[in-house]
Design a protein around this motif. Structure first.
Motif, PDB file in Angstrom:
ATOM      1  N   MET A   1      45.405 -12.520   2.898  1.00 45.65           N
ATOM      2  CA  MET A   1      44.074 -12.333   2.364  1.00 45.65           C
ATOM      3  C   MET A   1      44.091 -10.313   2.219  1.00 45.65           C
ATOM      4  SD  MET A   1      40.544 -12.316   1.763  1.00 45.65           S
ATOM      5  CE  MET A   1      39.539 -11.524   1.355  1.00 45.65           C
ATOM      6  N   VAL A   2      43.849 -10.118   1.041  1.00 43.96           N
ATOM      7  CA  VAL A   2      43.832  -8.858   0.685  1.00 43.96           C
ATOM      8  C   VAL A   2      43.229  -8.019   1.776  1.00 43.96           C
ATOM      9  CG1 VAL A   2      43.543  -6.611  -1.096  1.00 43.96           C
ATOM     10  CG2 VAL A   2      43.834  -8.853  -1.775  1.00 43.96           C
ATOM     11  N   GLY A   3      43.544  -6.367   2.674  1.00 42.70           N
ATOM     12  CA  GLY A   3      43.011  -6.355   3.208  1.00 42.70           C
ATOM     13  C   GLY A   3      41.398  -4.962   2.578  1.00 42.70           C
ATOM     14  N   GLY A  35      46.679 -13.657  -6.909  1.00 44.30           N
ATOM     15  CA  GLY A  35      45.585 -13.559  -6.080  1.00 44.30           C
ATOM     16  C   GLY A  35      44.402 -12.853  -5.987  1.00 44.30           C
ATOM     17  N   LEU A  36      43.615 -12.519  -7.200  1.00 45.81           N
ATOM     18  CA  LEU A  36      42.299 -11.799  -7.142  1.00 45.81           C
ATOM     19  C   LEU A  36      41.298 -12.035  -7.087  1.00 45.81           C
ATOM     20  CD1 LEU A  36      43.965  -9.353 -10.942  1.00 45.81           C
ATOM     21  CD2 LEU A  36      43.834  -8.776  -8.024  1.00 45.81           C
ATOM     22  N   PRO A  55      45.827  -3.006  -5.695  1.00 44.47           N
ATOM     23  CA  PRO A  55      46.371  -2.140  -6.836  1.00 44.47           C
ATOM     24  C   PRO A  55      47.416  -2.793  -7.755  1.00 44.47           C
ATOM     25  CG  PRO A  55      45.823  -1.242  -5.209  1.00 44.47           C
ATOM     26  CD  PRO A  55      45.956  -2.080  -4.250  1.00 44.47           C
ATOM     27  N   ARG A  56      48.356  -2.908  -6.678  1.00 47.36           N
ATOM     28  CA  ARG A  56      49.046  -3.626  -6.950  1.00 47.36           C
ATOM     29  C   ARG A  56      49.068  -4.796  -8.436  1.00 47.36           C
ATOM     30  NH1 ARG A  56      55.806  -4.594  -4.563  1.00 47.36           N
ATOM     31  NH2 ARG A  56      56.399  -5.623  -5.863  1.00 47.36           N
ATOM     32  N   ALA A  57      48.314  -6.214  -7.099  1.00 46.28           N
ATOM     33  CA  ALA A  57      48.252  -7.355  -7.693  1.00 46.28           C
ATOM     34  C   ALA A  57      47.521  -6.824  -9.267  1.00 46.28           C
ATOM     35  CB  ALA A  57      47.936  -7.545  -6.538  1.00 46.28           C
ATOM     36  N   GLY A  60      49.430  -5.875 -11.709  1.00 43.15           N
ATOM     37  CA  GLY A  60      50.664  -6.872 -12.837  1.00 43.15           C
ATOM     38  C   GLY A  60      49.602  -7.549 -14.090  1.00 43.15           C
ATOM     39  N   PHE A  61      48.616  -8.248 -13.596  1.00 40.59           N
ATOM     40  CA  PHE A  61      47.656  -8.964 -13.835  1.00 40.59           C
ATOM     41  C   PHE A  61      47.363  -8.636 -14.928  1.00 40.59           C
ATOM     42  CE2 PHE A  61      42.778  -9.544 -14.679  1.00 40.59           C
ATOM     43  CZ  PHE A  61      42.324 -10.602 -14.930  1.00 40.59           C
ATOM     44  N   ILE A  62      46.745  -6.794 -15.352  1.00 38.39           N
ATOM     45  CA  ILE A  62      47.082  -6.417 -16.597  1.00 38.39           C
ATOM     46  C   ILE A  62      48.083  -6.436 -17.149  1.00 38.39           C
ATOM     47  CG2 ILE A  62      46.366  -3.822 -17.811  1.00 38.39           C
ATOM     48  CD1 ILE A  62      43.970  -3.830 -15.128  1.00 38.39           C
TER      49      ILE A  62
END
Ligand code: ZN
Ligand code: ZN
Ligand code: FE
Length: 764
Positions: A1-3, A35-36, A55-57, A60-62
């Motif tokens: 889970m993303v904080g 994981g978005l 922000p990292r995910a 990477g997604f974009i």
């Protein structure tokens, strides 16, 4: 889970071809993998994503969206903003926001994807050998569309009710067939049938196997495809090919050949990387390539030509047919010569009666007819000769948006039209030669359909200056009051500029057969200094008097006569040339009188005519069966190794400058009388054209500063001329040629639209 502290939000707007191509399922999978949380939806402008995560995910997604969009998708613009993070747990596909706007066009038809092919080949799959298998990455689109928005109810699939299994796929976001409008299976979808030439149902049990067996035995089979009917036969069977030619009343125009895959294509022809990319692209055009010596295709497929028009299967039906026939097949449009492609079932039956021995048909209607596209690689990149299936109705993005909604009516031959508004130019499918009444009817219907699909209501009607073009007559008959005539070569040049996002001014070499000039002469060897709203004619070719006008197109001996009469004022020794032995003396005498008197002998500047005239003389061919046949033969006969050029002069004192090929005519005549080989002479002719063109461009650049240069007009389908000029100009000029739009009259309408818009803007 993303904080919670790390969680951020992005709203990502995507524009381009992002609907009807499996884009939302792709986004859904990519978001889940990253994981978005968040949502994706179609809206009026394209696709909008709201995504939440680290922000990292998000980054990477974009990056993933840009790097690996699904086959057939094209992202023209991606824009993102930071938005406050939301506390949502999962990623979902939302229903479309209201009525998806008309700005979002229907996608083009896409070749069967590898996953669907695997389904068709899998004995355990319920789509095993099912010819209408498709998914969101592939299948019919434009050709089944009756209206917008692109939904099953507005396609010719509306009458087929999804079975429970297909429905489950259609409703499941992660499925490859989520919202695949033409989704179908053997239980619920379209079915094949075989009809005898009489129209009677044959019911052979397995229509595919039956048709394939008939093809193997030398029969001619009409095959209902995506955008129309094809006529098919065994491409290696000289008798079947000759019989097809006879029944179709098509004397010498080449037939296209469909072959199973790239490997088999390599065995038939010499391919470069650009050819391979074109052959395998989702648009699956016919690609003009050079045949191998040992190629087992019957010579009658393309009489006298070293070129072959190859294409790969683009529907599951084609794949199955090719694999069962186990040989390359001729796949030529289902019509008589000069008539438009047949697409409606009863019409096809009527018209193909007497041509086909058998018809392989199905019950999915074709709503929008669309011919096969034709492409050719030049200078290591793609070019289009005919823009139709696989490309239409994909709009072209204009870097300089238009101020008006414009309908541009195009030319006469190889017509396409263009409906443009804002930054979108919608080029219609190749329609054909409007002189034919049935083609003209098709043209009106295609314009009506495009207006409905795009929602563009034209304020301006753009047309060619030629008073006798059917497209000009059509423009005049339209109810909109505002009409603007656009000079033919100006339209050619601005079309190339618009494709490449050049605002102008630019230099344009426009070489073609003929286009109406502002002085009433036939232009076609022009160097223009072009802006969108006007042009200056910097250089042209010395004009020829064409005895009999248009008849010179079918009878190039008339052009050769004009060349000789011009180059030898004291009288040319006509009887010394093999060419004139095939022409009645009476006709030669009449033509000479027309040239001398200047009546029924319009002045023509077209480079295409120079090709005809030189080719006729050197190859001793007085007549042709279709326009450009001799120019192509002359081009292809050129010796690739020859570096010398025929002599020419340029008259810098005249306005416009004048390229004078009389010295070349005299040199050619002397060489022919000395029995020199045409291959060397053809190469020297090409080299002279390149050298003369480079000289005028260089001088124009000197006079007008460093401007971009575009090469356009039908003559640049000639690979040797185009590649020669691209290479010669590249060291000192920014030189481009049309790539996404045909350089011939099939690209004219785009230029007409941009010019008319600019002229109307100036008038305000
Ligand atoms: Zn597929
Ligand atoms: Zn089904
Ligand atoms: Fe033209």
């Amino acid at each position: 889970m993303v904080g919670a502290t790390a969680r951020q939000g992005r709203r990502i707007a995507l524009r381009g071809t992002v609907q009807g191509v499996g884009f939302r399922p792709f986004v859904y999978r990519a978001a889940r993998e990253a994981g978005l949380a968040g949502r994706v939806r179609n809206d009026a402008a394209g696709v909008t994503i709201e995504a939440f995560g680290s922000p990292r995910a998000l980054q990477g997604f974009i990056a993933r969206l840009i790097a690996r969009p699904p086959q057939g998708a094209a992202i023209h613009k991606l824009h993102w903003d930071a938005i406050p993070p939301e506390d949502v747990a999962s990623f979902v596909i939302e229903p479309s926001a209201g009525r998806a706007g008309r700005r979002v066009s229907i996608p083009p038809d896409l070749a069967t994807c590898p996953e669907c092919l695997a389904d068709v080949a899998d004995r355990r799959d319920r789509r095993y050998r099912y010819p209408f298998t498709n998914c969101t990455h592939c299948g019919p689109r434009f050709t089944i569309a009756r209206d917008v928005p692109y939904d099953r109810a507005a396609t010719t699939m509306a009458g087929f009710t999804l079975c429970a299994e297909c429905r489950a796929e259609y409703d499941s976001p992660p499925d490859r067939r989520f919202h695949a409008q033409p989704n179908a299976c053997p239980r619920c979808g379209p079915r094949l049938r075989v009809l005898a030439a009489s129209g009677r149902d044959c019911d052979p049990g397995d229509p595919l196997a039956f048709a394939a067996a008939a093809l193997r035995m030398g029969s001619i089979v009409a095959v209902k495809g995506l955008g129309g009917y094809h006529l098919a036969c065994d491409a290696g069977d000289a008798e079947a090919v000759a019989e097809l030619r006879r029944r179709k009343r098509r004397d010498e125009k080449p037939f296209a050949v469909m072959t199973a895959d790239l490997e088999s294509a390599e065995r038939l022809a010499w391919l470069c990387d650009a050819d391979r990319a074109l052959l395998g692209s989702p648009a699956r055009p016919i690609v003009l390539v050079r045949r191998r010596e040992e190629c087992p295709i019957a010579p009658g497929v393309a009489p006298g030509s070293p070129l072959l028009g190859l294409l790969l299967p683009y529907t599951a039906l084609h794949h199955l047919l090719l694999s069962e026939a186990a040989r390359p097949l001729v796949m030529t449009s289902g019509n008589l010569s000069d008539e438009p492609l047949a697409f409606a079932d009863d019409d096809a039956l009527l018209r193909l009666h007497g041509i086909a021995d058998l018809l392989l048909v199905h019950d999915r209607e074709i709503a929008s007819p669309c011919d096969d596209s034709v492409a050719q690689s030049i200078g290591g990149g793609p070019t289009l000769i005919r823009r139709a299936r696989g490309y239409v109705p994909l709009p072209l993005e204009l870097r300089q948006p238009l101020a008006h909604a414009v309908l541009a009516c195009g030319g006469e031959l190889k017509n396409t039209f263009c409906l443009a508004q804002g930054d979108q130019a919608n080029l219609g499918p190749h329609v054909g030669d409007l002189e034919e009444l049935s083609t003209f009817v098709r043209y009106e219907a295609a314009i009506e359909r495009a207006e409905r699909f795009t929602g563009v209501r034209p304020e301006l009607i753009a047309h060619d200056l030629h008073p006798d073009y059917m497209s000009t007559a059509y423009a005049r008959a339209r109810s909109e009051p505002h009409k603007i005539g656009v000079q033919h070569h100006h339209a050619h040049v601005v079309s190339a500029m618009a494709e490449h996002g050049l605002a102008g001014p630019a230099l344009g070499l426009a070489y073609d057969g003929a286009g109406w000039g502002e002085d009433g002469c036939l232009w076609g060897g022009e160097l223009l200094l072009a802006r969108r709203d006007g042009f200056e004619r910097l250089a042209t070719f010395r004009p020829l008097r064409l005895a009999g006008g248009e008849r010179a197109v079918q009878q190039p001996w008339r052009v050769a006569l004009a060349l000789l009469e011009d180059a030898f004022p004291e009288g040319a020794p006509l009887e010394a040339f093999a060419l004139f032995r095939g022409v009645p003396a009476r006709e030669i005498a009449a033509a000479r009188r027309m040239i001398a008197g200047g009546w029924n002998a319009p002045l023509a500047h077209g480079v295409g005519r120079y090709f005809d005239g030189f080719g006729a003389l050197a190859l001793a061919r007085p007549c042709v069966s279709y326009e450009g046949q001799l120019a192509v033969a002359w081009n292809l006969s050129a010796d690739p190794g020859e570096r010398a050029a025929l002599a020419y002069e340029i008259d810098w004192g005249s306005e416009p400058w004048r390229i004078d090929l009389r010295p070349a005519v005299r040199e050619l005549a002397a060489a022919l009388l000395a029995a020199q080989a045409p291959a060397v002479l053809s190469a020297r002719f090409h080299n002279a054209l390149v050298a003369a063109s480079v000289e005028v461009v260089r001088r124009a650049l000197g006079a007008h500063g460093r401007l971009p240069v575009v090469l356009t007009g039908g003559c640049f389908q000639n690979r040797r001329l185009a590649e020669g000029l691209l290479a010669a100009l590249a060291p000192f000029a920014d030189v481009r040629m049309p790539r996404a739009v045909p350089c011939g009259d099939g690209g004219l309408a785009l230029g007409q639209a941009v010019v008319a818009d600019a002229i109307a803007g100036r008038a305000r």
